[in-house]
Design a protein around this motif. Structure first.
Motif, short mmCIF file in Angstrom:
data_model
loop_
_atom_site.label_atom_id
_atom_site.label_comp_id
_atom_site.label_asym_id
_atom_site.label_seq_id
_atom_site.Cartn_x
_atom_site.Cartn_y
_atom_site.Cartn_z
N ILE A 1 0.86 -1.18 0.00
CA ILE A 1 0.00 0.00 0.00
C ILE A 1 0.89 1.23 0.00
CG2 ILE A 1 -0.18 0.06 2.53
CD1 ILE A 1 -3.07 1.02 2.08
N SER A 2 0.49 2.25 -0.70
CA SER A 2 1.21 3.51 -0.72
C SER A 2 0.35 4.57 -0.07
CB SER A 2 1.54 3.94 -2.15
OG SER A 2 2.51 3.11 -2.71
N ALA A 3 0.99 5.57 0.48
CA ALA A 3 0.28 6.71 1.05
C ALA A 3 0.97 7.96 0.57
CB ALA A 3 0.30 6.66 2.57
N LYS B 1 1.26 4.92 12.22
CA LYS B 1 0.75 4.50 13.51
C LYS B 1 -0.71 4.09 13.34
CE LYS B 1 0.15 5.93 18.26
NZ LYS B 1 0.07 7.05 19.18
N THR B 2 -0.98 2.84 13.67
CA THR B 2 -2.35 2.32 13.61
C THR B 2 -2.67 1.76 14.99
OG1 THR B 2 -1.61 0.17 12.82
CG2 THR B 2 -2.22 1.75 11.15
N GLY B 3 -3.31 2.55 15.81
CA GLY B 3 -3.56 2.15 17.19
C GLY B 3 -2.25 2.07 17.95
N SER C 1 4.45 0.80 2.60
CA SER C 1 4.57 -0.16 3.69
C SER C 1 4.86 -1.53 3.09
CB SER C 1 3.26 -0.23 4.49
OG SER C 1 3.31 -1.30 5.39
N ALA C 2 5.85 -2.23 3.66
CA ALA C 2 6.14 -3.60 3.23
C ALA C 2 5.11 -4.56 3.83
CB ALA C 2 7.54 -4.00 3.68
N THR C 3 4.44 -4.12 4.88
CA THR C 3 3.42 -4.94 5.53
C THR C 3 2.10 -4.76 4.80
OG1 THR C 3 4.50 -4.58 7.65
CG2 THR C 3 2.23 -5.38 7.72
N PRO C 4 1.45 -5.85 4.40
CA PRO C 4 0.14 -5.71 3.73
C PRO C 4 -0.87 -5.05 4.66
CG PRO C 4 0.98 -7.96 3.53
CD PRO C 4 1.88 -7.24 4.50
N LEU C 5 -1.59 -4.08 4.13
CA LEU C 5 -2.62 -3.37 4.89
C LEU C 5 -3.94 -3.46 4.14
CD1 LEU C 5 -0.62 -0.12 5.74
CD2 LEU C 5 -1.06 -2.05 7.25
N GLU C 6 -4.99 -3.58 4.88
CA GLU C 6 -6.33 -3.59 4.30
C GLU C 6 -6.86 -2.16 4.37
OE1 GLU C 6 -8.50 -6.42 3.60
OE2 GLU C 6 -6.90 -7.89 3.83
N ALA C 7 -6.83 -1.48 3.24
CA ALA C 7 -7.32 -0.11 3.21
C ALA C 7 -7.88 0.18 1.83
CB ALA C 7 -6.20 0.87 3.53
N VAL C 8 -9.01 0.83 1.79
CA VAL C 8 -9.61 1.23 0.53
C VAL C 8 -9.00 2.58 0.16
CG1 VAL C 8 -11.75 1.85 -0.64
CG2 VAL C 8 -11.76 0.04 1.09
#
Length: 168
Positions: free
Chosen positions: A1-3, A21-23, A45-52
């Motif tokens: 995921i990119s931001a 930071k997520t929680g 992020s190298a970690t997969p994230l569930e985000a629309v």
């Protein structure tokens, strides 16, 4: 995921590794692209994230258009403020949308949303000593950063400087 986040004078990526930071969890991010002129960075992020992902607005909204600003002012997560686009300003090489929606410290990098949920811009800050003098970078600058080659916006030079700072 990119931001895409604002990088006000690259403060988001300067002096250490950026993180999401997520929680209670802080996920490390890497700098994928950096545009020092627009003060924008694309982080991955190298970690997969569930985000629309949010969609960018197709056209720059007109002055007077209602907007909603999302942010974390002073650590108050998931805050929203409402206002309008009150003007368009040029500051050096940057085109900025002036907003009446409040932008407080800690909110830079948040999305400016239109009523249809599309992103009109990314918040960059406010003018101290003024009221309702808040600013955002239009979505067109975000689109250009995402679509352009890695050398766009001084990325190659800026990325080397960021890597050098992170290595120190």
């Amino acid at each position: 995921i990119s931001a895409v986040v604002t990088a006000d004078d690259d403060h988001v990526v300067r002096g250490g590794r950026p993180f999401l930071k997520t929680g209670a969890v802080a996920l490390p991010l890497s700098v994928e692209r950096l545009d020092p002129v627009q003060d924008l960075a694309v982080l991955r992020s190298a970690t997969p994230l569930e985000a629309v992902p949010l969609r960018l607005a197709g056209e720059e909204p007109a002055v007077g258009s209602p907007v909603f600003v999302l942010g974390n002012p002073q650590g108050l997560e998931r805050s929203i403020s409402e206002g309008i686009i009150s003007g368009v300003r040029v500051q050096g090489a940057r085109r900025l949308m002036q907003l009446t929606a409040a932008i407080s410290p800690g909110s830079s990098g948040g999305p400016v949303l239109l009523k249809d949920g599309t992103v009109a811009g990314v918040t960059v800050g406010y003018l101290e000593g003024g009221q309702n003098l808040n600013f955002a970078i239009p979505a067109a600058a975000v689109r250009a950063l995402l679509a352009g080659p890695a050398s766009t916006g001084g990325f190659a030079v800026a990325a080397a400087a960021v890597r050098e700072r992170l290595a120190a």
